[in-house]
Design an enzyme around this catalytic site. Sequence first.
Site, PDB file in Angstrom:
ATOM      1  N   GLU A 264       9.564  -7.899  -2.950  1.00  0.00           N
ATOM      2  CA  GLU A 264       9.593  -9.106  -2.103  1.00  0.00           C
ATOM      3  C   GLU A 264      10.629  -8.971  -0.977  1.00  0.00           C
ATOM      4  O   GLU A 264      11.349  -9.914  -0.663  1.00  0.00           O
ATOM      5  CB  GLU A 264       9.797 -10.374  -2.944  1.00  0.00           C
ATOM      6  CG  GLU A 264       8.543 -10.706  -3.749  1.00  0.00           C
ATOM      7  CD  GLU A 264       8.582 -12.030  -4.464  1.00  0.00           C
ATOM      8  OE1 GLU A 264       9.026 -13.008  -3.861  1.00  0.00           O
ATOM      9  OE2 GLU A 264       8.171 -12.049  -5.626  1.00  0.00           O
TER      10      GLU A 264
ATOM     11  N   GLU B  81       0.864  -1.188   0.000  1.00  0.00           N
ATOM     12  CA  GLU B  81       0.000   0.000   0.000  1.00  0.00           C
ATOM     13  C   GLU B  81       0.900   1.238   0.000  1.00  0.00           C
ATOM     14  O   GLU B  81       2.093   1.130   0.309  1.00  0.00           O
ATOM     15  CB  GLU B  81      -0.890   0.001   1.252  1.00  0.00           C
ATOM     16  CG  GLU B  81      -1.816  -1.202   1.299  1.00  0.00           C
ATOM     17  CD  GLU B  81      -2.715  -1.212   2.536  1.00  0.00           C
ATOM     18  OE1 GLU B  81      -2.685  -0.236   3.329  1.00  0.00           O
ATOM     19  OE2 GLU B  81      -3.444  -2.203   2.694  1.00  0.00           O
TER      20      GLU B  81
ATOM     21  N   GLY C 221      31.339  -0.259 -22.981  1.00  0.00           N
ATOM     22  CA  GLY C 221      31.568   1.147 -23.302  1.00  0.00           C
ATOM     23  C   GLY C 221      30.264   1.815 -23.711  1.00  0.00           C
ATOM     24  O   GLY C 221      29.193   1.454 -23.215  1.00  0.00           O
TER      25      GLY C 221
HETATM   26  C1  FAD Z   1       8.522  -3.532 -10.002  1.00  0.00           C
HETATM   27  C2  FAD Z   1       7.807  -3.760  -8.726  1.00  0.00           C
HETATM   28  C3  FAD Z   1       6.807  -4.730  -8.657  1.00  0.00           C
HETATM   29  C4  FAD Z   1       6.107  -4.924  -7.470  1.00  0.00           C
HETATM   30  N1  FAD Z   1       5.075  -5.841  -7.456  1.00  0.00           N
HETATM   31  C5  FAD Z   1       4.341  -5.982  -6.317  1.00  0.00           C
HETATM   32  C6  FAD Z   1       3.213  -6.868  -6.291  1.00  0.00           C
HETATM   33  O1  FAD Z   1       2.918  -7.569  -7.265  1.00  0.00           O
HETATM   34  N2  FAD Z   1       2.468  -6.919  -5.161  1.00  0.00           N
HETATM   35  C7  FAD Z   1       2.751  -6.177  -4.061  1.00  0.00           C
HETATM   36  O2  FAD Z   1       2.033  -6.284  -3.074  1.00  0.00           O
HETATM   37  N3  FAD Z   1       3.817  -5.322  -4.056  1.00  0.00           N
HETATM   38  C8  FAD Z   1       4.611  -5.211  -5.154  1.00  0.00           C
HETATM   39  N4  FAD Z   1       5.691  -4.340  -5.168  1.00  0.00           N
HETATM   40  C9  FAD Z   1       5.941  -3.504  -3.989  1.00  0.00           C
HETATM   41  C10 FAD Z   1       7.157  -3.934  -3.212  1.00  0.00           C
HETATM   42  O3  FAD Z   1       6.913  -5.119  -2.520  1.00  0.00           O
HETATM   43  C11 FAD Z   1       7.551  -2.745  -2.321  1.00  0.00           C
HETATM   44  O4  FAD Z   1       8.050  -1.754  -3.188  1.00  0.00           O
HETATM   45  C12 FAD Z   1       8.595  -3.112  -1.289  1.00  0.00           C
HETATM   46  O5  FAD Z   1       8.022  -3.927  -0.291  1.00  0.00           O
HETATM   47  C13 FAD Z   1       9.195  -1.850  -0.630  1.00  0.00           C
HETATM   48  O6  FAD Z   1       8.167  -1.040  -0.178  1.00  0.00           O
HETATM   49  P1  FAD Z   1       8.186   0.536  -0.559  1.00  0.00           P
HETATM   50  O7  FAD Z   1       8.365   0.640  -2.028  1.00  0.00           O
HETATM   51  O8  FAD Z   1       6.972   1.134   0.045  1.00  0.00           O
HETATM   52  O9  FAD Z   1       9.463   1.091   0.100  1.00  0.00           O
HETATM   53  P2  FAD Z   1       9.645   1.535   1.643  1.00  0.00           P
HETATM   54  O10 FAD Z   1       8.982   0.565   2.537  1.00  0.00           O
HETATM   55  O11 FAD Z   1       9.286   2.969   1.761  1.00  0.00           O
HETATM   56  O12 FAD Z   1      11.199   1.359   1.798  1.00  0.00           O
HETATM   57  C14 FAD Z   1      12.099   2.242   1.113  1.00  0.00           C
HETATM   58  C15 FAD Z   1      13.497   1.754   1.316  1.00  0.00           C
HETATM   59  O13 FAD Z   1      13.810   1.796   2.680  1.00  0.00           O
HETATM   60  C16 FAD Z   1      14.810   0.833   2.959  1.00  0.00           C
HETATM   61  N5  FAD Z   1      14.405   0.089   4.139  1.00  0.00           N
HETATM   62  C17 FAD Z   1      13.308  -0.670   4.319  1.00  0.00           C
HETATM   63  N6  FAD Z   1      13.269  -1.180   5.554  1.00  0.00           N
HETATM   64  C18 FAD Z   1      14.376  -0.722   6.193  1.00  0.00           C
HETATM   65  C19 FAD Z   1      14.916  -0.875   7.492  1.00  0.00           C
HETATM   66  N7  FAD Z   1      14.271  -1.606   8.412  1.00  0.00           N
HETATM   67  N8  FAD Z   1      16.070  -0.252   7.801  1.00  0.00           N
HETATM   68  C20 FAD Z   1      16.697   0.512   6.885  1.00  0.00           C
HETATM   69  N9  FAD Z   1      16.253   0.691   5.637  1.00  0.00           N
HETATM   70  C21 FAD Z   1      15.101   0.095   5.297  1.00  0.00           C
HETATM   71  C22 FAD Z   1      14.962  -0.046   1.722  1.00  0.00           C
HETATM   72  O14 FAD Z   1      16.108   0.336   1.017  1.00  0.00           O
HETATM   73  C23 FAD Z   1      13.730   0.299   0.933  1.00  0.00           C
HETATM   74  O15 FAD Z   1      13.940   0.140  -0.465  1.00  0.00           O
HETATM   75  C24 FAD Z   1       6.422  -4.161  -6.331  1.00  0.00           C
HETATM   76  C25 FAD Z   1       7.461  -3.221  -6.398  1.00  0.00           C
HETATM   77  C26 FAD Z   1       8.144  -3.022  -7.564  1.00  0.00           C
HETATM   78  C27 FAD Z   1       9.262  -2.010  -7.605  1.00  0.00           C
END
Ligand code: FAD
Length: 398
Positions: free
Chosen positions: A372, A138, A348
């Site tokens: 994931e 979400e 390159g």
């Molecule tokens: C191409 C793509 C396909 C996807 N497909 C699906 C799908 O089919 N179904 C679905 O439900 N979701 C899907 N997702 C969502 C995906 O699971 C989330 O993007 C992911 O869980 C990260 O959540 P966020 O993007 O809200 O990042 P945030 O939760 O805001 O996290 C941002 C960054 O914070 C860092 N971080 C996270 N936790 C910590 C911590 N504890 N300490 C320090 N740093 C931390 C990481 O670097 C992370 O990338 C997809 C995402 C992408 C990019």
Amino acid sequence: MTSSSHLDWPFLEPRHKALAIELERWAGRALSAELHDHSVRAVDDACRKLVRQLGEGGWLKYAIGGTAYGASADTIDTRAVCLIRETLARYSGLADFAFAMQGLGSGAISIFGSPEQKDRYLPCVAKGTAIAAFAISEPDAGSDVAALQCAARQDGDSYVINGEKTWISNGGIADFYLVFARTGEAAGAKGISAFIVDADARGLEIAERIEVMAPHPLARLVFQDCRVPAAQRLGDPGQGFKITMSTLDIFRSSVAAAALGFARCALHEALSRSTSRKMFGQQLADFQLTQAKLAKMATDIDSAALLTYRAAWLKDMGLPVTVEAAMAKMTATEIAQQAIDSAVQIFGALGVVSGETVERLYREIRPLRIYEGATEVQQLIIARGIIKMHQESERKRG
Ligand SMILES: Cc1cc2nc3c(=O)[nH]c(=O)nc-3n(C[C@H](O)[C@H](O)[C@H](O)COP(=O)(O)OP(=O)(O)OC[C@H]3O[C@@H](n4cnc5c(N)ncnc54)[C@H](O)[C@@H]3O)c2cc1C
């Protein structure tokens, strides 16, 4: 790439090797060159076509569990899933995606579904006549999945879902969505349940299509008084988090396998280019600086492959796999990113030209380090797991 093929490693059985060889032949014949039109419509069409092709080819039988429903085995063969993803990823990121989502979107039905739910959804997933999606993320609940707000309120013999999901792969083309919503049995992770929501359910709207650097169908979904029969709930109320984790225990290793496929493709490209590109009176591969890059790529790929197939093997043996799957996913996606970057460097300027294989790989690999469970989340899973193991062994010693 080394003298012994990973197909001969002891984690795999002869049937796995036979499967990989057969798929290699099929992929070479059936999968066309990469998509050049990145419009939403073209990507949707390509993805639908790939799901059908994979179904007709018999490969989606491996994405589900239950021979009565058209699966290759009664439980999902994690090693087979990994080998399929690794092979497909070497040919086409979109083909790998199409296969993976059929598995991820229906995996919970294979594991937790009632006979009626399995009967209704799994055969179509295996044939490629229904497209699956997995909807948990979400806008304010990504890494922190337990913070999800989308809610399902029971009303007689149905549930009414309200809320939002985003970054949903196959959003817009899926025939059904596996939706996780808060049902309130307890606070946090223990108050979430899973539902199978058909794409044509009233109150479910594709609110936005999201275009990303490695094009594939992706959407934001809005649920507004979306009523689903109680029979569409998967497992028991409050079991949603457990369902997610069980599904990820299989598919997390397979993300590592896809990353391996991309990395192997990059190494192949780097070897081809560096052994044919002439400069300073010799080949690029004759320089030790290039050899260092190639050696690191090959060694990293084998390390990641060992972790990946160890995790898949553990899962297939019914042994705990959460830490090992996290190690595999983290390592394979991170080293693949580095290997692909080295391949681009070896190419390159040609490496950054749109449509070049290494340019495509550079875009394809990036999201795997985020979805994931981002790398940081995998680090936490590994650290918590080993700290717990350490504390338990200290307790046992007295
Ligand atoms: C191409 C793509 C396909 C996807 N497909 C699906 C799908 O089919 N179904 C679905 O439900 N979701 C899907 N997702 C969502 C995906 O699971 C989330 O993007 C992911 O869980 C990260 O959540 P966020 O993007 O809200 O990042 P945030 O939760 O805001 O996290 C941002 C960054 O914070 C860092 N971080 C996270 N936790 C910590 C911590 N504890 N300490 C320090 N740093 C931390 C990481 O670097 C992370 O990338 C997809 C995402 C992408 C990019």
